[in-house]
Design a protein around this motif. Structure first.
Motif, PDB file in Angstrom:
ATOM      1  N   ILE A 185       0.835  -1.206   0.000  1.00 55.51           N
ATOM      2  CA  ILE A 185       0.000   0.000   0.000  1.00 55.51           C
ATOM      3  C   ILE A 185       0.866   1.250   0.000  1.00 55.51           C
ATOM      4  CG2 ILE A 185      -1.680   1.322   1.363  1.00 55.51           C
ATOM      5  CD1 ILE A 185      -2.803  -1.381   2.332  1.00 55.51           C
ATOM      6  N   PHE A 188       2.148   2.207  -3.506  1.00 54.85           N
ATOM      7  CA  PHE A 188       1.133   2.852  -4.341  1.00 54.85           C
ATOM      8  C   PHE A 188       0.835   4.270  -3.850  1.00 54.85           C
ATOM      9  CE2 PHE A 188       0.580  -1.349  -5.966  1.00 54.85           C
ATOM     10  CZ  PHE A 188       0.032  -1.191  -7.229  1.00 54.85           C
ATOM     11  N   LYS A 228      -6.777  -1.135   1.982  1.00 56.90           N
ATOM     12  CA  LYS A 228      -6.406  -1.624   0.646  1.00 56.90           C
ATOM     13  C   LYS A 228      -6.847  -0.699  -0.470  1.00 56.90           C
ATOM     14  CE  LYS A 228     -10.582  -4.447   0.883  1.00 56.90           C
ATOM     15  NZ  LYS A 228     -10.995  -3.760   2.130  1.00 56.90           N
ATOM     16  N   ILE A 231      -4.646   1.765  -2.905  1.00 56.45           N
ATOM     17  CA  ILE A 231      -3.885   1.411  -4.110  1.00 56.45           C
ATOM     18  C   ILE A 231      -4.495   2.020  -5.375  1.00 56.45           C
ATOM     19  CG2 ILE A 231      -3.109  -0.736  -3.035  1.00 56.45           C
ATOM     20  CD1 ILE A 231      -4.922  -2.244  -4.991  1.00 56.45           C
TER      21      ILE A 231
END
Length: 338
Positions: A185, A188, A228, A231
């Motif tokens: 993570i 990104f 999550k 991302i």
């Protein structure tokens, strides 16, 4: 909120402009300090440079919770499991198992009672539980479900509820040996920051960095708590910023975001309007086709394999009987009002 945009509000606050500026500057400093403190405390706890047991009592509880992170939610565990299933040659949607996923990725929390880290549905044992099953109910249910992990209970959400990009983007990192989802993570997120600095015109770079600093504690908390959905940030940010110069590339990037998490879907209508006003109807339509192409490129193999399963999985949050939660319109239901 309506009062803020009225001209009278500007006039009445004109004499307080100096004080408001100082207040805004102080708020920026406080928020940055909070973000640095949270991130620094977490690194200290993980490296054993800081011990929750030796801090003042008022800080013990929050530091203990912070040190226990990362704590996988069921969705994060299922995505991690899906990436591993993909690498093993299995269909992540048909192999999804919330019990084995949480057993593997959240096992350190099984000693804590009650265990409530699942998404209950208003069916079966929980059909009459409103506004939400009690922690004791959830824990008792979970302890029973663990005994037969091959039988997925209908009372909790067991689908892999996200489009294929959610695990396709993770799989290469697992192949490279990066199993820590926080690192995944973070990569990104840093990519989004770099893209923002690169793509935003010079006159807006300072404002962008200021916005990032203002939100520092949110970003750090998201990385620590393995949010999550971070991302998709580089795809959404770059996609939006590229519309004035490269509309088709921009819409393709937004298509990748849409093929990863459903929250990105809400940006697409506004992006289409932006392209229409910047480039006209023809390019807006072509741009939308680029979104569809990117979405299908990532998801089509799983759609073709089992279209009903894929559709039921991706639409599960919208068609399954979830319990009400959240703020604003969700708050009455969460408080027990039907």
């Amino acid at each position: 909120m309506a009062g803020i945009v009225l001209p009278q509000t500007d006039r009445s606050h004109e004499k307080l402009k100096k004080q408001i500026r100082y207040l805004a500057q102080a708020a920026v400093v406080v928020l940055v300090i909070i973000g640095i403190a949270v991130g620094g405390s977490y690194l200290g706890l993980k490296s054993n440079a800081l011990q929750a047991s030796v801090v003042p009592d008022i800080l013990k509880a929050p530091l203990t919770i912070l040190g226990d992170q990362p704590h996988y939610c069921d969705g994060t565990a299922l995505v991690h499991q899906a990436a591993e299933d993909l690498i093993s040659g299995n269909n992540p949607y048909s192999s999804a198992n919330v019990i084995t996923a949480l057993e593997e990725f959240d096992k350190q929390f099984f000693t804590q009672r009650p265990y409530t880290n699942v998404t209950p549905l208003q069916i079966g044992e929980f059909a009459q539980s409103f506004p939400y099953p009690t922690p004791e109910q959830l824990d008792a249910f979970w302890q029973q479900a663990r005994l037969t992990p091959e039988i997925l209970p209908p009372e909790v959400e067991s689908h892999l509820c996200y489009p294929a990009g959610s695990f396709l983007l993770m799989a290469p990192f697992l192949l490279l040996g990066i199993n820590n989802i926080q690192v995944f993570i973070l990569i990104f997120f840093l990519g989004a920051v770099v893209l923002g600095i690169w793509l935003i015109p010079n006159r807006g770079k300072l404002l962008f960095l200021l916005a990032m600093f203002l939100s520092l504690e949110l970003w750090i908390a998201g990385i620590i708590q393995v949010d999550k959905r971070l991302i998709v940030l580089p795809f959404m940010l770059a996609g939006w910023l590229l519309i004035p110069k490269r509309p088709f590339i921009a819409m393709g990037l937004l298509g990748v975001a849409a093929a990863t998490y459903q929250t990105s879907w809400f940006l697409i209508p506004f992006a289409a309007i932006y392209v229409y006003h910047s480039w006209g109807m023809k390019k807006a339509v072509i741009g939308f086709c680029f979104i569809c192409f990117a979405f299908l490129l990532l998801n089509l193999p799983f759609i073709v394999t089992d279209p009903v399963l894929w559709l039921n999985s991706v639409l599960a949050p919208m068609i399954n009987p979830l319990y009400p939660a959240g703020d604003w319109f969700g708050q009455p239901g969460a408080n027990g009002y039907r």
